[in-house]
Each structure stands twice: as C-alpha cells, then as structure tokens.
Design a protein around this motif. Sequence first.
Motif, PDB file in Angstrom:
ATOM      1  N   GLN A  16      45.864 -37.844 -55.240  1.00 49.18           N
ATOM      2  CA  GLN A  16      46.021 -36.456 -55.699  1.00 49.18           C
ATOM      3  C   GLN A  16      46.949 -36.375 -56.919  1.00 49.18           C
ATOM      4  OE1 GLN A  16      46.998 -33.739 -52.519  1.00 49.18           O
ATOM      5  NE2 GLN A  16      45.240 -34.377 -51.298  1.00 49.18           N
ATOM      6  N   ASN A  17      46.884 -37.423 -57.719  1.00 44.00           N
ATOM      7  CA  ASN A  17      47.740 -37.480 -58.906  1.00 44.00           C
ATOM      8  C   ASN A  17      47.176 -38.543 -59.837  1.00 44.00           C
ATOM      9  OD1 ASN A  17      50.161 -38.738 -60.476  1.00 44.00           O
ATOM     10  ND2 ASN A  17      50.914 -36.722 -59.785  1.00 44.00           N
ATOM     11  N   PHE A  18      46.938 -38.155 -61.098  1.00 43.25           N
ATOM     12  CA  PHE A  18      46.341 -39.095 -62.051  1.00 43.25           C
ATOM     13  C   PHE A  18      47.295 -40.247 -62.390  1.00 43.25           C
ATOM     14  CE2 PHE A  18      43.315 -35.739 -62.538  1.00 43.25           C
ATOM     15  CZ  PHE A  18      42.158 -36.348 -63.000  1.00 43.25           C
ATOM     16  N   GLY A  19      48.593 -39.948 -62.504  1.00 46.43           N
ATOM     17  CA  GLY A  19      49.547 -40.988 -62.847  1.00 46.43           C
ATOM     18  C   GLY A  19      49.638 -42.055 -61.759  1.00 46.43           C
ATOM     19  N   THR A  49      40.833 -29.837 -59.535  1.00 50.81           N
ATOM     20  CA  THR A  49      41.560 -28.753 -60.179  1.00 50.81           C
ATOM     21  C   THR A  49      42.925 -29.302 -60.557  1.00 50.81           C
ATOM     22  OG1 THR A  49      40.443 -27.078 -58.857  1.00 50.81           O
ATOM     23  CG2 THR A  49      42.526 -26.444 -59.901  1.00 50.81           C
ATOM     24  N   ARG A  50      43.241 -29.311 -61.862  1.00 49.01           N
ATOM     25  CA  ARG A  50      44.519 -29.849 -62.313  1.00 49.01           C
ATOM     26  C   ARG A  50      45.633 -28.874 -61.945  1.00 49.01           C
ATOM     27  NH1 ARG A  50      39.706 -32.206 -63.549  1.00 49.01           N
ATOM     28  NH2 ARG A  50      39.945 -33.990 -64.967  1.00 49.01           N
ATOM     29  N   THR A  51      46.714 -29.388 -61.395  1.00 49.03           N
ATOM     30  CA  THR A  51      47.874 -28.589 -60.993  1.00 49.03           C
ATOM     31  C   THR A  51      49.122 -29.224 -61.579  1.00 49.03           C
ATOM     32  OG1 THR A  51      48.360 -29.849 -58.985  1.00 49.03           O
ATOM     33  CG2 THR A  51      46.711 -28.095 -58.804  1.00 49.03           C
ATOM     34  N   LEU A  57      41.271 -31.604 -55.042  1.00 48.01           N
ATOM     35  CA  LEU A  57      39.807 -31.681 -54.983  1.00 48.01           C
ATOM     36  C   LEU A  57      39.195 -30.296 -54.923  1.00 48.01           C
ATOM     37  CD1 LEU A  57      39.403 -34.606 -52.436  1.00 48.01           C
ATOM     38  CD2 LEU A  57      38.532 -34.618 -54.778  1.00 48.01           C
ATOM     39  N   THR A  58      38.128 -30.119 -55.679  1.00 48.61           N
ATOM     40  CA  THR A  58      37.323 -28.903 -55.544  1.00 48.61           C
ATOM     41  C   THR A  58      36.384 -29.093 -54.358  1.00 48.61           C
ATOM     42  OG1 THR A  58      35.573 -29.773 -56.966  1.00 48.61           O
ATOM     43  CG2 THR A  58      37.386 -28.591 -58.047  1.00 48.61           C
TER      44      THR A  58
END
Length: 301
Positions: A16-19, A49-51, A57-58
Amino acid sequence: MDLKQMRYFLAVAEEQNFGRAAQRLYMAQPPLTRHIKMLEEELGTLLFTRTPKGAELTEAGRTLLAEVPNILALTKRAIEQTQLAGQGLLGRLDVGIFTSSVLQAIPQLLATFHSERPGVKIGLHNLSKAEQIEALRERRINIGFNRLVPEVDDIVVETVQEEPFIVALHEDHVLCRKEIVRLRDLDSEPMILYPNAPLYGLAHEVSQAFSDEGVALVIEQEVEDVITALGLAASRFGICITTASAGNLKLPGLVYRPLSSRCLRHIELNCLYRKGDTTPILLAFLDVVRRFRKRSAIRAR
C-alpha cells in the motif's frame, strides 16, 4: 498484462505504498510508478487511489488482487513442472513387453527407474515383436523389450543381457535324471515351441538348431507365449526349450535342466527404441538399462 506487471501490482497492493514496494522489488520508485500507470492504461481503469500515506486499492484493484496471486502460483507451478519434465523427472514412459520378459530383468529395471524418478508414470503394454516396432513408429510406446529383433533403419536395438538356454520338462520324465540335457537327448521327443509368430523368434531358433545339429524335431504344440508352453510341459504334453529367466516360473511337476547345445548357447534380451529419440525420460531409462547391463556382464564373468 505480463507476469512482471502482475508482480509489480502485487507488491504495491500488499505494501500500500509505492516507495516500500519499490524497495521490496529492488528498483527505483519512478519506474515502478510508470509500470503501474501503463497497467492501468492497458486495463482502462484505475487500480490505486493515491493518498498522502501511499496507495489504496480501488474496487477494480481489489478484484485484480483476488486473481493475481493464483495466476502467479499457477505460473510458478507450470515453470517448475516444465523444468522437471525437461530433466526427465516428470511425465510418462510407455514400455512394450512380452510375456517371459516380466520374469526377471524388466521388473528390476522398472523398479530401479521408479525409485529414481517417482514422478514418471510407467505404462506397460504386452505386445508382440512386430506390434512393438509398429507402436514405436506410431509413438504409442517409448521403448520395447524383446529377443531376436530384426534390423530396421529407424529402430535402435541394444543388448540388455544374455541368458543361457534351459530345458523345461515334467519331473517324471527320464531326462530329469540328467544334470545337463544335451540337444541330441531331445531327438524325436515331443517338443513345445513358442512363440508361434510370423517374425523370426525363439521357435525358429530352436528349429534351426535341431536341423543344424542333425536332431529329429517332433513338434507336439506351437503356442504363443512361454507361460502356455511351460504349463503344457508341466502337464506332460512335451518338452520346452526356454531361457534361464523363465526358470523363475515355478509350476507343480515342472523341473528345469541346463541345455548343452552347439547352436543354442545364449540368447540376448534386447531393448528397442526410435532412432534419434532424445526425450529426457527415454534417456534416463536407457541409463538404467545400461547400468543393469554392465552389472549383469560383471556377474557373468
């Protein structure tokens, strides 16, 4: 969507995090972000959905997440199974046999092969010599076992072992008093010959030996297999010349004696397979056959 994209998607979905996903995948974040954007464009829907804290996740993303782990697991299994098959550790070996061949050598070969490669299923097919050659050409079997195999251009024939000849007769027969039965002792005795088949085989070999050594051959019965021949010998129908491995078949009233003959000394058990066949399972089985042949030759010295 390729496997790389599925792995990238799964990492982002789980972290749940791109990094953090990029660190897990040992790659920089910008390329990972680009791959996810390309995947979303290919599917025509947003997956995340970017937060401020990362990525959620959508509904479409959750749907994809339900499928991706299964797809990756199936892919991994397919790769592993393919590699095992390529190493001859998985698949099927179809073997052509004939009746007397199951009395000694072939069960030992199959047992060794099965212990070394339990993932290979073995199929046995009771076929005559001509049927084995046809089955090889039609790829219904991988390898066959027989004796006195004719030379044909597309079939390779290898020796498995050599066996001496023996004589099978009823225990009440006068020849049982001899420790060794000579071929000339069988002059005018009722004989049981096998196999009764069009291709040259043991019956032809026996008949030729009687002729070459000047012994009168009286054929009482011609049958198709060794078990019938020995059953008739045990029932006093006549005498049968057979191979040493057939002596493992014990029947009431039946005894065996070594045969002394100028022409009938040893007979080969052969394996036969398609020329140019380099499938891993066949090569692995041939390795078992050749090791067995080497051990048999050492014991025979």
